[in-house]
Design an enzyme around this catalytic site. Structure first.
Site, PDB file in Angstrom:
ATOM      1  N   SER A 137      34.269  35.043  34.894  1.00  0.00           N
ATOM      2  CA  SER A 137      35.625  35.400  35.307  1.00  0.00           C
ATOM      3  C   SER A 137      36.045  34.587  36.537  1.00  0.00           C
ATOM      4  O   SER A 137      36.151  33.367  36.469  1.00  0.00           O
ATOM      5  CB  SER A 137      35.704  36.908  35.540  1.00  0.00           C
ATOM      6  OG  SER A 137      37.053  37.351  35.589  1.00  0.00           O
ATOM      7  N   ASP A 265      41.001  39.531  25.288  1.00  0.00           N
ATOM      8  CA  ASP A 265      40.660  39.881  26.670  1.00  0.00           C
ATOM      9  C   ASP A 265      41.864  40.562  27.325  1.00  0.00           C
ATOM     10  O   ASP A 265      42.945  39.974  27.396  1.00  0.00           O
ATOM     11  CB  ASP A 265      40.305  38.595  27.431  1.00  0.00           C
ATOM     12  CG  ASP A 265      39.759  38.834  28.824  1.00  0.00           C
ATOM     13  OD1 ASP A 265      40.161  39.818  29.466  1.00  0.00           O
ATOM     14  OD2 ASP A 265      38.935  38.016  29.275  1.00  0.00           O
ATOM     15  N   HIS A 293      36.854  41.509  27.894  1.00  0.00           N
ATOM     16  CA  HIS A 293      36.619  40.771  29.140  1.00  0.00           C
ATOM     17  C   HIS A 293      35.153  40.906  29.539  1.00  0.00           C
ATOM     18  O   HIS A 293      34.693  41.979  29.941  1.00  0.00           O
ATOM     19  CB  HIS A 293      37.508  41.302  30.264  1.00  0.00           C
ATOM     20  CG  HIS A 293      37.405  40.475  31.513  1.00  0.00           C
ATOM     21  ND1 HIS A 293      37.971  39.221  31.623  1.00  0.00           N
ATOM     22  CD2 HIS A 293      36.770  40.702  32.697  1.00  0.00           C
ATOM     23  CE1 HIS A 293      37.705  38.729  32.824  1.00  0.00           C
ATOM     24  NE2 HIS A 293      36.962  39.597  33.485  1.00  0.00           N
TER      25      HIS A 293
END
Length: 328
Positions: A137, A265, A293
């Site tokens: 991320s 996501d 995610h």
């Protein structure tokens, strides 16, 4: 990555939340990390957690996501992959994320490629074997931003890089997490840890930002505008998101790089993902329909999160020409 979600976990939200909270993180014993503290050039420190380290081994480095650490489910799952493959494994913590408030009047951010550079060069000087790196991320956006900034010079530090579920267009991701269900669940979750850290930073450096205004923040846009952006040299949230995003720079990367993003996501809109023509020949795009995610749960109830680390880790080793060595 050919990923199919379990039938009992439909949708990006379930795949995200279940993977983080309930799925098994590995098939073996819980990893036991050894911590090192490194002093930074600006009088601060970072903590690096090591699973194992031997000079001849390939080193796998993981940069965590927003408010992550070596305790995050993905860090634990990659530890299992490293152990299985006989790799050294290190998780550097961004400042303030190792359980202790850092000293300097700064924290960390999505475009912190200079910090990535310092960490990777420290690792390069300490570890004579091959190095591959991945970022989750926020950490993945910063890592790809680093690879783009260094261009050809990145190859002297690492052999290959990967990002997992990174918001490569920070504005698109930032606006997505600030709306609807995302705002009620994920934004609140992040701010629950980010605001106390910011307030502790204010007590450490009184007057660093507008404390009362920060107490009133209700989303990441407002938080970044008051804290993240000004502390790290940006004029505003919009300036930060524009200048820190890796997507406009992916074509400048000159080492093997993987960008994995699930198209469902909740944080990263599918329409914001890079297309093949935007990234150049060094970047491989994996964009499966499912996964959430940093989720990608697999297997029978209660599921596990080992499939994604295995796929990404294997890609890194193959792209770096190290797959045979890792098994041998």
């Amino acid at each position: 990555m050919n990923y199919t979600s379990p039938f009992w976990l439909p949708g990006g939200h379930l795949q995200t939340i279940w993977a983080a909270l309930y799925a098994r993180r590995g098939h073996g014993p819980r990893p036991q990390f050894r911590r090192e503290r490194w002093d930074t050039p600006d009088g601060d420190f970072i903590d690096v957690d090591w699973l194992q380290d031997a000079p001849g081994q390939t080193l796998l480095v993981l940069f965590h996501g927003l408010e992550g650490s070596s305790e995050s489910q993905y860090a634990q799952a990659f530890a299992g992959f490293a152990r299985q493959q006989g790799l050294a494994y290190a998780v550097p913590h961004f400042r303030g994320c190792s359980g202790e408030l850092n000293r300097a009047p700064r924290a960390y951010h999505s475009g912190d490629w200079q910090e990535i550079d310092w960490i990777l060069r420290q690792l390069r000087s300490r570890h004579p074997g091959p190095i591959v790196a991945l970022g989750i991320s926020l950490g993945g956006n910063a890592l790809l931003r680093w690879a783009a900034e260094l261009g050809d010079a990145a190859a002297s530090v690492v052999s290959a890089v990967a990002s997992v579920c990174s918001p490569l267009d920070l504005a698109a991701g930032g606006h997505a997490i600030g709306r609807g269900f995302n705002r009620q669940v994920y934004t609140r979750m992040f701010l629950r840890s980010m605001k106390p850290k910011a307030l502790a930073k204010w007590h450490q450096h009184p007057g660093l930002f507008d404390r009362e205004a920060l107490l009133r923040t209700r989303d990441l846009y407002e938080f970044d505008n008051l804290f993240t952006a000004p502390l790290h040299g940006f004029k505003s949230t919009d300036d930060y998101w524009a200048r820190a995003s890796a997507k406009p720079h992916l074509h400048r990367i000159r080492i093997p790089a993987l960008a994995l993003n699930a198209r469902n996501d909740p944080f990263v809109p599918a329409g914001s993902l890079p297309r093949p023509g935007e990234v150049g020949q060094w970047v491989t795009l994996w964009q499966p329909a499912q996964g959430g995610h940093v989720g990608f749960p697999a297997g029978r109830w209660p599921g596990h999160v080992c499939s994604m680390p295995e796929a990404v880790g294997t890609w890194l080793l193959q792209a770096a020409g190290l797959k045979e060595q890792a098994h041998g």
